[in-house]
Design a protein around this motif. Structure first.
Motif, PDB file in Angstrom:
ATOM      1  N   THR A 337       0.827  -1.209   0.000  1.00 43.38           N
ATOM      2  CA  THR A 337       0.000   0.000   0.000  1.00 43.38           C
ATOM      3  C   THR A 337       0.866   1.266   0.000  1.00 43.38           C
ATOM      4  O   THR A 337       0.580   2.213  -0.721  1.00 43.38           O
ATOM      5  CB  THR A 337      -0.939   0.048   1.222  1.00 43.38           C
ATOM      6  OG1 THR A 337      -0.161  -0.197   2.381  1.00 43.38           O
ATOM      7  CG2 THR A 337      -2.025  -0.978   1.163  1.00 43.38           C
ATOM      8  N   ILE A 342      -1.207   0.342  -3.770  1.00 46.39           N
ATOM      9  CA  ILE A 342      -2.333  -0.585  -3.963  1.00 46.39           C
ATOM     10  C   ILE A 342      -3.332  -0.385  -2.827  1.00 46.39           C
ATOM     11  O   ILE A 342      -2.947  -0.173  -1.673  1.00 46.39           O
ATOM     12  CB  ILE A 342      -1.825  -2.051  -3.994  1.00 46.39           C
ATOM     13  CG1 ILE A 342      -0.884  -2.231  -5.194  1.00 46.39           C
ATOM     14  CG2 ILE A 342      -2.976  -3.048  -4.060  1.00 46.39           C
ATOM     15  CD1 ILE A 342      -0.308  -3.600  -5.335  1.00 46.39           C
ATOM     16  N   HIS A 343      -4.577  -0.471  -3.166  1.00 47.10           N
ATOM     17  CA  HIS A 343      -5.646  -0.329  -2.196  1.00 47.10           C
ATOM     18  C   HIS A 343      -5.468  -1.368  -1.091  1.00 47.10           C
ATOM     19  O   HIS A 343      -5.224  -2.535  -1.388  1.00 47.10           O
ATOM     20  CB  HIS A 343      -6.941  -0.614  -2.958  1.00 47.10           C
ATOM     21  CG  HIS A 343      -8.081   0.173  -2.449  1.00 47.10           C
ATOM     22  ND1 HIS A 343      -8.024   1.532  -2.272  1.00 47.10           N
ATOM     23  CD2 HIS A 343      -9.326  -0.211  -2.080  1.00 47.10           C
ATOM     24  CE1 HIS A 343      -9.167   1.935  -1.812  1.00 47.10           C
ATOM     25  NE2 HIS A 343      -9.982   0.911  -1.679  1.00 47.10           N
ATOM     26  N   ARG A 344      -5.603  -0.992   0.188  1.00 50.42           N
ATOM     27  CA  ARG A 344      -5.339  -1.921   1.285  1.00 50.42           C
ATOM     28  C   ARG A 344      -6.129  -3.243   1.172  1.00 50.42           C
ATOM     29  O   ARG A 344      -5.550  -4.320   1.272  1.00 50.42           O
ATOM     30  CB  ARG A 344      -5.590  -1.250   2.636  1.00 50.42           C
ATOM     31  CG  ARG A 344      -4.975  -1.980   3.789  1.00 50.42           C
ATOM     32  CD  ARG A 344      -4.957  -1.122   5.039  1.00 50.42           C
ATOM     33  NE  ARG A 344      -3.607  -0.868   5.493  1.00 50.42           N
ATOM     34  CZ  ARG A 344      -2.881  -1.735   6.197  1.00 50.42           C
ATOM     35  NH1 ARG A 344      -3.362  -2.895   6.542  1.00 50.42           N
ATOM     36  NH2 ARG A 344      -1.658  -1.435   6.566  1.00 50.42           N
TER      37      ARG A 344
END
Ligand code: PFF
Length: 474
Positions: A337, A342-344
């Motif tokens: 992240t 990147i989205h969690r």
């Protein structure tokens, strides 16, 4: 934007101590300590484990928290940030990587063992009764023989872990730790008291604490050192990741001492309780990885209100496993992240999915794939044992060695002293232990283990000669 600027911190110093205790106290203390002590000869293992916690584990715990707090980031970034600050090689970032990947390997089998606990919790809820040692052994063997049961619980446990990580660490686990950790401690005290009343606590005491020099073998020493790393969550970036959320006011030394003391105490309590009952019920300490799952159900079945205690116990152990497992998944997800944006939730489910798949292999290694084994010298390992050996006895100590060299020799005394605010004498003691005792200790254990058996007695004789001379002087 610099991620450190937006990092949240724990709500108080106690919160950090609690979550770090949450990471370090887990299956390692309750399941693995009794099983290892039982299969590695008892007291020799226990004494060496204590020594390793004190002389190697505690100094390294402080060093790892220090790197995390100074580097403010996931383990890879924390290593890179501190390397940049101290103008050392960015290759130190690899150490962060080794930890992060090692943690995922550990999680793959840790989750399977947590699944065993869930299965027993379910059985306890269904009113499990176990009347004899043979029945206890058969019950555990039946669990291992079923890939579906193992796989189902492993999957459920992974979902629990991924669920928390997907929502973010701070806040989520802080609250839960506050209640569950003291609860676990209380139930262990109750179990130990029960062991003293109904079991054979003096046999347990002798087994754990009657030291015999001849029991010390290279594999016992390696196992004890590896277990010190495992039980304190060292070398895998977990502590670094948590340290990065720690504010600057907190005292790293006293925090570490609390964490190490809590883990060791839980291990001793679990050991005393388990072995009192093991001896009482005619089971062997060498039953292996299933030791607590054979001993305790038998004991619960003979205890007034035993079923209630069984449910409470398995629930609390499950919780301890959960908080540790969270710390195993967090470092890599934090890296995904923070570095890749990147989205969690996606990072958590993606990474967790890969770990889950490896864990399915671990489930199969007890049954369908049981004949695939790695054999070397006295070792004969299935995938489960192999992953444990690779991580606890090789990767963790090797990472620990590198961390000791990094903080002790590379970072520079000034920066280190700024973070570890100890009185000068104590600081010097810690720093010298980190610079000399930790690396030399780890290297010696490895060398001794790798030494062909025929040379070992000679080496021991040479090492013991100074003590011999001293003894003759007095
Ligand atoms: N210390 C944990 C236990 O004793 O169960 C296991 C563990 C957690 C090991 C986190 C390593 C780690 F990074």
């Amino acid at each position: 934007m610099n991620s450190s600027a937006i990092r949240s911190t724990w709500s108080s110093r106690w919160a950090f101590i609690l979550v770090t205790i949450g990471s370090s106290v887990g299956l390692g203390n309750i399941w693995k300590f009794p099983y290892m002590a039982g299969s590695q000869g008892g007291s020799a293992f226990v004494l060496l484990y204590f020594l390793c916690v004190l002389l190697i584990g505690l100094p390294l715990l402080m060093a790892e928290i220090l790197i995390g707090r100074r580097g403010k980031g996931n383990p890879v970034s924390a290593m890179l940030n501190t390397a940049e600050e101290t103008r050392s090689s960015p290759l130190w970032g690899l150490l962060g990587w080794a930890g992060v990947l090692g943690a995922l390997l550990i999680l793959s089998f840790y989750s399977v063992v947590a699944g065993w606990i869930m299965d027993y919790l379910y059985q306890a809820l269904m009113g499990m009764r176990v009347d004899s040692a043979t029945e206890a052994q058969a019950r555990f063997a039946a669990l291992l023989a079923s890939p579906w049961r193992l796989g189902l619980w492993h999957t459920l446990f992974m979902v629990l872990v991924i669920g928390v990580i997907a929502r973010g660490v701070v806040g989520g686990i802080e609250f839960a730790n506050r209640i569950m950790m003291p609860g676990l401690f209380l139930i262990l005290v109750a179990l130990t008291l029960w062991g003293a009343v109904a079991g054979d606590i003096s046999a347990a005491w002798h087994f754990l604490f009657d030291f015999r020099l001849e029991d010390i073998t290279p594999s016992v020493v390696l196992a004890a050192m590896g277990h010190a790393f495992f039980s304190l969550s060292l070398g895998m970036g977990a502590i670094m990741a948590y340290g990065s959320y720690l504010d600057h006011e907190s005292n790293i030394a006293s925090t570490s001492a609390w964490v190490a003391a809590a883990g060791t105490l839980v291990g001793i309590l679990a050991g005393l309780a388990i072995f009192s009952l093991t001896f009482q019920h005619g089971l062997q300490p060498t039953e292996g990885a299933g030791l607590i799952l054979m001993t305790l159900p038998l004991a619960f079945s003979h205890m007034p209100g035993g079923n209630f205690f069984a449910i409470l116990f398995f629930l609390l152990v499950l919780f301890a496993a959960w908080t540790s497992a969270i710390s195993l998944l967090e470092p890599f997800v934090a890296w995904l992240t923070e570095r890749l944006g990147i989205h969690r939730p996606a990072a958590a489910w993606g990474t967790g999915g890969a770990v889950w798949l490896l864990g399915i292999g671990v489930c199969l290694s007890f049954n369908v794939w049981a004949e695939y084994r790695l054999s070397w010298r006295s070792l004969d390992l299935n995938l489960f044992d192999g992953l444990d050996f690779l991580t606890s006895r090789l990767m963790m100590p090797l990472s620990g060695l590198a961390i000791a060299i990094y903080v002790g020799w590379v970072m520079g005394r000034g920066i280190v002293a700024e973070e570890i605010r100890l009185p000068p004498r104590l600081f010097a003691l810690w720093f010298n232990i980190l610079r000399y005792v930790v690396p030399v200790g780890i290297i010696c254990v490895f060398c001794w283990y790798a030494l062909p058996p025929e040379f070992r007695p000679g080496v021991i004789r040479i090492l013991l000669r100074p003590f011999d001379v001293l003894l003759h002087l007095f």
